[in-house]
Design an enzyme around this catalytic site. Structure first.
Site, short mmCIF file in Angstrom:
data_model
loop_
_atom_site.label_atom_id
_atom_site.label_comp_id
_atom_site.label_asym_id
_atom_site.label_seq_id
_atom_site.Cartn_x
_atom_site.Cartn_y
_atom_site.Cartn_z
N HIS A 99 14.55 12.72 25.24
CA HIS A 99 15.45 11.96 26.12
C HIS A 99 14.69 11.02 27.05
CE1 HIS A 99 14.49 14.48 29.65
NE2 HIS A 99 14.38 15.45 28.75
N SER A 102 0.85 -1.19 0.00
CA SER A 102 0.00 0.00 0.00
C SER A 102 0.89 1.24 0.00
CB SER A 102 -0.90 -0.02 1.24
OG SER A 102 -0.09 0.14 2.40
#
EC number: 2.3.1.203
Length: 195
Positions: A125, A13
């Site tokens: 982080h 797809s």
């Protein structure tokens, strides 16, 4: 960097087309598309090229991942060269992870197997993105966010720092998660509320 010259891409797809672009960006010379059809089998006699699963639906991607793994194929990560990944980030190796163009993964973040990080998403982080989750285009996870397994973060959604989202949850497009969600659900709006 490509490990073989050719790669199987399961899924033909639009998502498969963008995976092809990333594969070619990494140096694969040819992408061989496979898709569903009745009686499809992964024969041991097929050449053992690298393999990638280009299915956006988390649950289907997980099932196909298990099937292909059981048949001895190496499922690789596709990581676009423009992605910015901290040296201290942990991206599981050979785990079917897709990292699209301009993704940012910052210090000590962890990306688990089968994850999709779509174009321009940001993983700050110490975040953890759980197995087979999908972080859509432009979605952002601030520092120390924990996203469970099989989650979907919609386009331009945002998770504020130090929050968690339970396994099998959906955060709608444009939504902002402002508190922990420890039970699975669908959350929409700003601030995000359970539907």
């Amino acid at each position: 960097m490509a490990r073989t010259e050719k790669i199987y891409i399961y899924g033909a797809s639009g998502h498969g087309l963008v995976c092809e672009d990333v594969a070619k960006n990494m140096g694969y010379k040819e992408c061989i598309f496979l898709d569903d059809f009745k009686g499809m089998k992964f024969e041991s006699t097929l050449p053992k090229y690298d393999f990638f699963i280009a299915i956006g639906n988390n649950e289907i991607r997980k099932k196909i991942y298990q099937k292909i793994s059981e048949n001895g194929f190496k499922i690789v990560n596709l990581i676009h060269k423009s992605a910015l990944i901290s040296p201290s980030a942990i991206v599981e190796e050979n785990a079917g992870i897709l990292i699209m163009p301009y993704v940012v993964i910052n210090a000590k973040a962890k990306i688990e197997k089968g994850v999709i990080l779509n174009t321009s998403s940001v993983i700050e982080h110490e975040c953890v993105i759980g197995e087979f989750s999908h972080v859509s285009v432009g979605a952002k996870c601030a520092g120390n966010v924990k996203i469970g397994k099989n989650c979907f973060l919609g386009i331009n959604s945002c998770v504020l720092p130090n929050l968690s989202l339970a396994d099998d949850s959906i955060l709608g497009g444009g939504a902002t998660l402002v508190k922990n969600q420890d039970e699975k659900g669908v959350f929409v709006g700003v601030p995000a509320k359970r539907m």
